[in-house]
Design an enzyme around this catalytic site. Sequence first.
Site, PDB file in Angstrom:
ATOM      1  CD  GLU A 191      -3.134   0.680   2.190  1.00 43.57           C
ATOM      2  OE1 GLU A 191      -3.693   1.666   2.693  1.00 43.57           O
ATOM      3  OE2 GLU A 191      -3.362  -0.503   2.536  1.00 43.57           O
ATOM      4  CB  SER A 270      -1.175 -22.717  -1.666  1.00 47.18           C
ATOM      5  OG  SER A 270      -0.465 -22.427  -0.491  1.00 47.18           O
ATOM      6  CG  ASP A 346      -6.987  -4.072   1.345  1.00 45.92           C
ATOM      7  OD1 ASP A 346      -6.010  -4.125   2.115  1.00 45.92           O
ATOM      8  OD2 ASP A 346      -7.455  -3.007   0.927  1.00 45.92           O
ATOM      9  CG  ASP A 349      -7.170  -0.143   5.113  1.00 43.77           C
ATOM     10  OD1 ASP A 349      -6.927  -0.161   3.902  1.00 43.77           O
ATOM     11  OD2 ASP A 349      -8.253  -0.537   5.596  1.00 43.77           O
TER      12      ASP A 349
END
Length: 802
Positions: A191, A270, A346, A349
């Site tokens: 990010e 994986s 996600d 943050d």
Amino acid sequence: MRHLKRTLLSLFFILLFILATFFTWLYSQIDSALPQLEGMRTIYGLSNSATVTRDQHGIATIKADNRLDVAVATGFVHAQERFFQMDLLRRNAAGELASLFGAAAIQYDTDIRRHRFRDRASTIVKKLPPADAALLKAYTRGVNQGLKYLKAAPFEYLLLRHEPVEWQEEDTILAVFSMYIDLQHQDGRRERSLGLLHALLSPEVFAFLNPKGSRWDAAIDDSTFSPAPMPKAAWPAAAGADITASALVKTAANQSTSANLATPTDFPGSNNWAVAGNISTTGSAIVANDMHLGIRVPNTWFRASFEYQNQQQPVKVTGATLPGTPNIIVGSNGNIAWGFTNSYGDWSDVIVLTTNADNSQYLTPSGYQSFIERKQIIAVKDQDAVNISVKETIWGPVIGKDNQGNLLAFRWIAHEQAAVNMVISEFETATSVEQAIAIAPRAGMPAQNLVVGDKQGNIGWSIMGPIPVRSASFGDVPTSWANGEHQWLGLLPPAQYPKAINPKNARLWTANSRVVGGKMLAKIGNGGYAIGARATQIKQSLYAKPTFDEPALLEIALDDRAQFLSRWQDLLLTQLLTDDLLAQNPHWQEVKELLYDKQLTASTDSVAYRLVRNFRLNVKQQVFDIFNEHMAKLDPSYNYNSISHQLETPLWQLVNQQPDNFLWRGHDSWPALLSASLNTTLAQMTKNDSLANATWGKQNVSKIQHPLSKAIPFIGYWLDMPAVELAGDSYMPRVQGPAFGASQRMVVSPGHEERGIFHMPTSQSGHPWSPYYRAGHENWLTGQASPFLPGESKYQLTLLNY
């Protein structure tokens, strides 16, 4: 003279005696650290006796009357076989490696301490439900008794001159936190890197370098996203930033002309896939799973089978455990089989803080607040402890500054109370896909793609692990949370979790790329998906046959065809290996002969694969390295590796469209860049060999080591796995690099486990003198099918209760 000879001879024999005594003592200490495989041992905490049998590969079958006794026995076995590995896991998450390895680990410990995982683990243990708490307590008792009953501490402690420290209940939570660190970025690097690009580049350039989709998309719901178009304006376009073409060319001039070959970064992930009962030869679903991690000695996983009674019903569950935890992580219980891939949603943050003049306070929706300062002490081996201070906000710890000097805080799902629990143990007794899908949202673990199949033939996918709910659509780049517009509203309720059960095509697959689109994707977000090359190849293989058995699914796992590179092979043949250019570069003729009409596979004997692969990487390096170096100078937190996989899409557009307005290159033209990349590739491949002999296997040589062999090289002969040439690579199902790849392979149909297949590198034991050290490693290397279930018992240990 005779007296001198006698004196020297006496000294020689004394020295010989001292050395013999020392090596005898050393031998006895190492030998005494071997686990007890046979006989009896009385263990505190068992309600009744338990047995531990091992087959020729050391696979443990643990039998007891109830689940808590199984936990005690599992802890005992883990400690005897893998305590040093367990110790590294807890220290890794707690930021306590310096106390074992000294000053070299101080910086790492300092970075990890900002997460205060030991404090969080202690809090989680106190708030666990009674059943989870009892399971953890039973496992901890077993671990400490397993350590106690070793006749000597694990040999690693002898070499480190350190004593092992008893296991605590919170250490199991730390072991799971260590997996969070391994599977998710703990510093917001992706990010923050995207935030720098977003701040410096025009919107169209940022969108181009941060594509939402590509031709490799292979979502299970067939959703697609188009790549962003090529920017039309001259670029880079970043008003006010020193990122001009002249600055970049100057940077290029300062670079070494003999840069090393760029190589892909390890991408913890994986593959897994499943076929429903209506297209399987067993009539049940079949699940395949191979988890990609760094491969060390010993391996991450420990194979085991648990047998016990649950509410008067017999339970038998077989698979892979994680030493440090009491659960089967992936496996089959006769009714369901399940596996995981890293989800890359996600889950964090980065927050841009607005601070007062002296940075002592930061702005929140309720006004300015003071930072919380938490003191930490890092114990360091052979020197004084180091005192540090961790600065925190209401959202999370401060992790640094952006390129404008703004302080940044970090909100991470790993900081939540729900981050870790023992809910995964419920899989051991689940009987259907529906039950497993219902368990997934309550599980505390790094969020994974769960693929599960059951005995009735059903298959399903969902996310397993906590998912944050955001107040708005944000999180690609750092944002301010000061006015309350951006915030986390809690965790996603189980009823709203993304899932897919029994798709019409009777097939499911995931491989770290985007799995779904639409509303389900909006809940998961994008935390840096892999490009979908592996997923595409798996999907195509699953559609290539009408029915499947276990060997057919193992064949997919071992697929080393390089479909991802076929277009790069075509580019070489059509743009560089033309008659005109061959006349100017006659040394390229051999390249054309090696590449023409060849299907690329990452086999050990392939020169063609190595050529195309390394050519692509050299082109990528030539195109982006100047830019990346400049970005890193603007902001040291910029991390190219965190975004490198997504750059394949813009890279391909650039080398095909060859725009004049692309200024981040150190060549006069695109043909010159491509020619230089090919020549660099050839120079690298022929440095020590002829081109015809420069096979992929000679580059992709295994280097699977014990953690201590890097620090104490001479012991590597006894501890490390032999160096061998490896097939496979990054962008195909058979992911395999020198010390990275499939940490296990599993193919199993619930109810038909006797037909199942399981591979695991290195061995079960961490002790080089164990009778099964390296057992099973050869099957992992070659892909030869080996049984999922434990074989005939070779050793039996009976654990008695007081």
